[in-house]
Design a protein around this motif. Structure first.
Motif, short mmCIF file in Angstrom:
data_model
loop_
_atom_site.label_atom_id
_atom_site.label_comp_id
_atom_site.label_asym_id
_atom_site.label_seq_id
_atom_site.Cartn_x
_atom_site.Cartn_y
_atom_site.Cartn_z
N GLN A 116 -52.86 -18.34 59.81
CA GLN A 116 -51.81 -17.66 60.57
C GLN A 116 -50.59 -18.55 60.73
OE1 GLN A 116 -52.44 -14.95 64.19
NE2 GLN A 116 -52.00 -16.91 65.14
N VAL A 117 -49.40 -18.00 60.36
CA VAL A 117 -48.17 -18.78 60.38
C VAL A 117 -47.05 -17.95 61.01
CG1 VAL A 117 -46.39 -19.93 59.01
CG2 VAL A 117 -48.81 -20.10 58.32
N PHE A 118 -46.39 -18.52 62.02
CA PHE A 118 -45.15 -17.98 62.57
C PHE A 118 -44.05 -19.01 62.33
CE2 PHE A 118 -48.52 -16.05 65.12
CZ PHE A 118 -48.17 -14.71 65.09
N ALA A 119 -42.99 -18.63 61.62
CA ALA A 119 -41.91 -19.57 61.31
C ALA A 119 -40.58 -18.85 61.38
CB ALA A 119 -42.12 -20.17 59.93
N LYS A 120 -39.50 -19.63 61.43
CA LYS A 120 -38.16 -19.05 61.49
C LYS A 120 -37.70 -18.55 60.12
CE LYS A 120 -36.59 -21.71 65.49
NZ LYS A 120 -35.61 -22.72 65.99
N TYR A 121 -37.57 -19.46 59.15
CA TYR A 121 -36.97 -19.11 57.86
C TYR A 121 -37.99 -19.01 56.73
CZ TYR A 121 -32.62 -20.58 60.15
OH TYR A 121 -31.57 -20.72 61.01
N LEU A 122 -38.97 -19.88 56.73
CA LEU A 122 -39.85 -20.05 55.58
C LEU A 122 -41.28 -20.23 56.05
CD1 LEU A 122 -40.16 -20.55 52.52
CD2 LEU A 122 -39.45 -22.91 52.90
N GLY A 123 -42.12 -19.26 55.70
CA GLY A 123 -43.50 -19.33 56.17
C GLY A 123 -44.31 -20.39 55.45
N PRO A 151 -32.68 -15.35 56.32
CA PRO A 151 -32.68 -16.53 55.46
C PRO A 151 -31.27 -16.95 55.07
CG PRO A 151 -33.36 -14.57 54.24
CD PRO A 151 -33.32 -14.18 55.69
N VAL A 152 -31.09 -18.27 54.91
CA VAL A 152 -29.80 -18.82 54.53
C VAL A 152 -29.70 -18.93 53.01
CG1 VAL A 152 -28.28 -20.83 54.77
CG2 VAL A 152 -29.68 -20.07 56.71
N THR A 153 -30.82 -19.20 52.34
CA THR A 153 -30.84 -19.35 50.89
C THR A 153 -31.93 -18.46 50.31
OG1 THR A 153 -32.46 -21.14 50.78
CG2 THR A 153 -30.17 -21.76 51.19
#
Length: 277
Positions: A116-123, A151-153
């Motif tokens: 389980q992963v919670f991330a802002k931009y990249l999991g 996402p920025v990129t």
């Protein structure tokens, strides 16, 4: 060796590095928090020996990343998450990246098993940056992945695998990927050498409503590019399954189960096979 929780207010919670060869191994079974701006909350770096992070329990949260592992020689990287959580919710993520694994050497595989992963931009990110590398990349996503920030990129996604070398690149989506922000990418796999690129979708992928969003994208060069879908529902405002070749490799999209579109009432482009990714 220790069993208690670790919290750092200005740097990584755990940081280990080898510079002259040998194995590097971190075993995580409790909470780790690190707010450093250069490395992950859990950070491991190796040269000419396998760099490994095993996570079996606890919660990891950082600033730039929750778990980061790098190989600067021929050893490769292995991250094996069989328990615990990165972040705890969409409101309390593990950092900009959940898992970041990269090799810059001439050889060595990069292997990531995520929970389980919670991330802002990249999991989950797995990469090989050396064009001469023969290493393979494999991501097995066995827990839900949620990203929360636009996402920025193009290299930011729920799951991103990028291989600049000649090895194979494989992503197995065994649990849901959710990234509802604008122009989001759910799963992306790319290969710039001779190796095959394969994405196997067996769970839901739910991404942004914008037309530029892509649920699942695979791009190879001189090896075969394949997307296999066997289960799950894909929802997006853009392309659902997008496969492309930049060189001489063939392109295969094989959907034997699951569905594209559903209750969210989006109308994605079902399958896109453009000349470039």
């Amino acid at each position: 060796t220790g069993t208690g929780a670790i919290s750092s207010g200005f740097a990584s919670g755990i940081y280990t590095q080898t510079t002259a060869g040998g194995l590097t191994t971190l075993n995580i079974a409790n909470n780790v928090t690190g707010t450093g701006v250069f490395f992950g909350a859990v950070a491991a770096s190796g040269v000419n020996g396998l760099t490994t992070v095993n996570m079996t329990a606890g919660t990891v949260a950082g600033n730039v990343a929750a778990i980061e592992a790098n190989s600067f020689g021929t050893g490769g990287v292995r991250i094996n998450m069989t328990g615990g959580s990165i972040g705890t919710s969409a409101a309390a993520t593990g950092g900009n990246s959940g898992i970041f694994a990269q090799s810059s050497g001439a050889a060595g595989d990069v292997s990531v098993t995520s929970g389980q992963v919670f991330a802002k931009y990249l999991g989950v990110y797995a990469g090989i940056s050396n064009a001469a590398s023969t290493g393979n990349i494999q991501i097995d996503a066995n827990g839900a992945i949620v990203t929360t920030t636009t996402p920025v990129t193009t290299s930011q996604a729920g799951i991103y695998a990028g291989n600049f070398g000649n090895g194979t690149t494989t992503v197995n989506v065994n649990a849901s990927v959710v990234s509802l922000v604008n122009d989001a990418v759910g799963v992306s796999a790319t290969g710039l050498g001779n190796g095959a690129v394969t994405v196997n979708v067996g769970a839901d992928v739910n991404v942004g409503l914008n037309a530029n969003s892509r649920a699942v994208t695979a791009g190879g060069t001189n090896g075969t590019t394949t997307i296999n879908m066997t289960a799950g529902t894909i929802q997006t405002g853009g392309d659902a399954l997008r496969a492309a070749s930049l060189g001489t490799g063939n392109v295969v999209v094989n959907m034997t189960g699951g569905q594209i579109g559903g209750a969210r009432n989006t109308r994605p482009t079902p399958v896109s096979v453009p000349p470039v990714p």
